[in-house]
Write a protein that holds these residues in place. Structure first.
Motif, PDB file in Angstrom:
ATOM      1  N   HIS A   1       1.158  -1.075   0.467  1.00 19.36           N
ATOM      2  CA  HIS A   1       0.182  -0.169  -0.217  1.00 19.36           C
ATOM      3  C   HIS A   1       0.888   1.488  -0.160  1.00 19.36           C
ATOM      4  O   HIS A   1       1.208   1.975   1.224  1.00 19.36           O
ATOM      5  N   TYR A   2       1.488   1.979  -1.372  1.00 22.22           N
ATOM      6  CA  TYR A   2       2.141   2.060  -1.318  1.00 22.22           C
ATOM      7  C   TYR A   2       1.736   4.300  -1.021  1.00 22.22           C
ATOM      8  O   TYR A   2       0.883   4.507  -1.668  1.00 22.22           O
ATOM      9  N   GLU A   3       3.198   5.116  -0.640  1.00 27.63           N
ATOM     10  CA  GLU A   3       2.298   5.944  -0.431  1.00 27.63           C
ATOM     11  C   GLU A   3       4.184   7.202  -0.405  1.00 27.63           C
ATOM     12  O   GLU A   3       3.622   8.515  -0.367  1.00 27.63           O
ATOM     13  N   GLU A   4       4.895   6.745  -1.769  1.00 23.38           N
ATOM     14  CA  GLU A   4       5.839   7.236  -1.893  1.00 23.38           C
ATOM     15  C   GLU A   4       5.847   9.337  -2.464  1.00 23.38           C
ATOM     16  O   GLU A   4       6.744   9.686  -1.764  1.00 23.38           O
TER      17      GLU A   4
ATOM     18  N   THR B   1       2.483  -8.556  -7.641  1.00 24.26           N
ATOM     19  CA  THR B   1       2.598  -8.348  -8.809  1.00 24.26           C
ATOM     20  C   THR B   1       0.651  -7.156  -8.729  1.00 24.26           C
ATOM     21  O   THR B   1       0.877  -6.677  -9.918  1.00 24.26           O
ATOM     22  N   THR B   2       0.695  -6.407  -7.766  1.00 26.24           N
ATOM     23  CA  THR B   2      -0.057  -5.856  -7.582  1.00 26.24           C
ATOM     24  C   THR B   2      -0.265  -4.735  -6.577  1.00 26.24           C
ATOM     25  O   THR B   2       0.343  -5.130  -5.601  1.00 26.24           O
TER      26      THR B   2
ATOM     27  N   THR C   1      -4.742  -0.790  -8.133  1.00 34.47           N
ATOM     28  CA  THR C   1      -5.671  -1.115  -7.783  1.00 34.47           C
ATOM     29  C   THR C   1      -6.493  -0.072  -8.802  1.00 34.47           C
ATOM     30  O   THR C   1      -8.174  -0.583  -8.553  1.00 34.47           O
ATOM     31  N   TYR C   2      -6.324   0.921  -9.106  1.00 33.47           N
ATOM     32  CA  TYR C   2      -6.861   2.108  -9.264  1.00 33.47           C
ATOM     33  C   TYR C   2      -7.270   1.735 -11.077  1.00 33.47           C
ATOM     34  O   TYR C   2      -7.648   2.764 -11.438  1.00 33.47           O
ATOM     35  N   ASP C   3      -6.656   0.739 -11.461  1.00 30.81           N
ATOM     36  CA  ASP C   3      -7.072   0.430 -12.965  1.00 30.81           C
ATOM     37  C   ASP C   3      -7.653   0.514 -13.675  1.00 30.81           C
ATOM     38  O   ASP C   3      -8.369  -0.136 -13.237  1.00 30.81           O
ATOM     39  N   GLN C   4      -7.954   0.606 -15.342  1.00 30.43           N
ATOM     40  CA  GLN C   4      -8.467   0.650 -16.214  1.00 30.43           C
ATOM     41  C   GLN C   4      -9.165  -0.783 -16.126  1.00 30.43           C
ATOM     42  O   GLN C   4     -10.948  -0.655 -15.955  1.00 30.43           O
ATOM     43  N   ILE C   5      -8.291  -1.868 -16.171  1.00 35.88           N
ATOM     44  CA  ILE C   5      -8.615  -3.101 -16.250  1.00 35.88           C
ATOM     45  C   ILE C   5      -9.893  -3.451 -15.394  1.00 35.88           C
ATOM     46  O   ILE C   5     -10.992  -3.989 -16.157  1.00 35.88           O
ATOM     47  N   LEU C   6      -9.668  -3.335 -14.193  1.00 33.79           N
ATOM     48  CA  LEU C   6     -10.359  -2.980 -13.335  1.00 33.79           C
ATOM     49  C   LEU C   6     -12.063  -3.220 -13.124  1.00 33.79           C
ATOM     50  O   LEU C   6     -13.048  -3.244 -12.784  1.00 33.79           O
TER      51      LEU C   6
END
Length: 259
Positions: free
Chosen positions: A110-113, A156-157, A192-197
């Protein structure tokens, strides 16, 4: 005053909602839904298979409260379903992540750089952050590879975390992954916010603090109307944890003062 009282109730007084999550799992099973992780759903799509059956994708963002994250995992094991758990650096628990992976669910980052870099360097200008994106992306790669090495698994995600700094900058952490070369280098197949989903699900639901609880509808209502449901939940919205919530609230107050 109403906002303060709602936050007080949410963080310290709200009864446990774990039974609500259990009721959802059971209702989805009765209704014939496959309950799965982001990783497994994306793998199905990447493999050229467009699932026609009913699917409920469970995603948990572990912003705070590892105790409740463990409870969610144990509950889902009870019903033999899979889900995704995304851990921040501040909530990283390699032992729990390994258990999740060994069971067959997904544990990832859960990234936030972007937000972290802005706060650490006292940057409040959107353009300044964009100019320094190469540094931010390098930091993401270092953190990502460090987690993979400790976990001993390929990730991978990944899932972007939302921070107050992102809202002020009007720039999401997802900007870090708006770089196909970085994705290829890290082997990231999906954010997880990609359009594929969104293209392959009928509705995206996120939990919210009380009194709303869910947006735009409750998952139970969605089971009656939709075949492919993408559900985001957080431990903090499932059960109160005085210690974890107080620690997080104080840290947020400190960051607001020092940024």
């Amino acid at each position: 005053m109403k906002t303060f009282s709602n936050r007080l109730y949410s963080d310290y007084l709200m009864p446990s909602r774990m039974t609500t999550h259990e009721d959802l799992i059971r209702a989805a099973q009765v209704a014939g839904y496959t309950q799965t992780s982001v990783r497994d759903f994306v793998a199905t799509l990447r493999g050229g298979r467009d699932p026609q059956h009913k699917v409920l994708i469970h995603r948990h963002d572990i912003d705070t409260d590892l105790r409740t994250a463990r409870k969610l995992f144990d509950l889902e094991k009870k019903y033999h379903i899979q889900s995704s758990f995304y851990f921040r650096l501040s909530t990283m628990d390699i032992r729990l992540m390994r258990e999740i992976e060994e069971y067959g669910s997904e544990a990832s980052y859960h990234y936030e750089e972007l937000a972290t870099f802005a706060k650490r360097n006292k940057i409040k200008d959107r353009a300044d952050i964009q100019r320094r994106m190469p540094e931010i992306r390098d930091e993401f790669v270092r953190n990502f590879e460090w987690i993979e090495q400790r976990l001993g698994r390929k990730l991978t995600t990944v899932a972007s975390h939302g921070d107050f700094a992102n809202r002020q900058l009007k720039l999401n952490n997802t900007e870090v992954l708006a770089d196909q070369a970085l994705r290829a280098r890290c082997g990231i197949e999906c954010e997880t916010y990609d359009q594929i989903l969104t293209d392959h699900t009928d509705i995206y639901i996120s939990d919210r603090p009380p009194p709303q609880y869910y947006h735009p509808v409750t998952p139970i209502d969605a089971l009656r109307r939709h075949r492919r449901i993408y559900l985001l939940t957080h431990p903090r919205q499932c059960e109160t944890n005085w210690s974890a919530n107080t620690k997080d609230n104080l840290h947020r107050f400190y960051e607001g003062l020092t940024w």
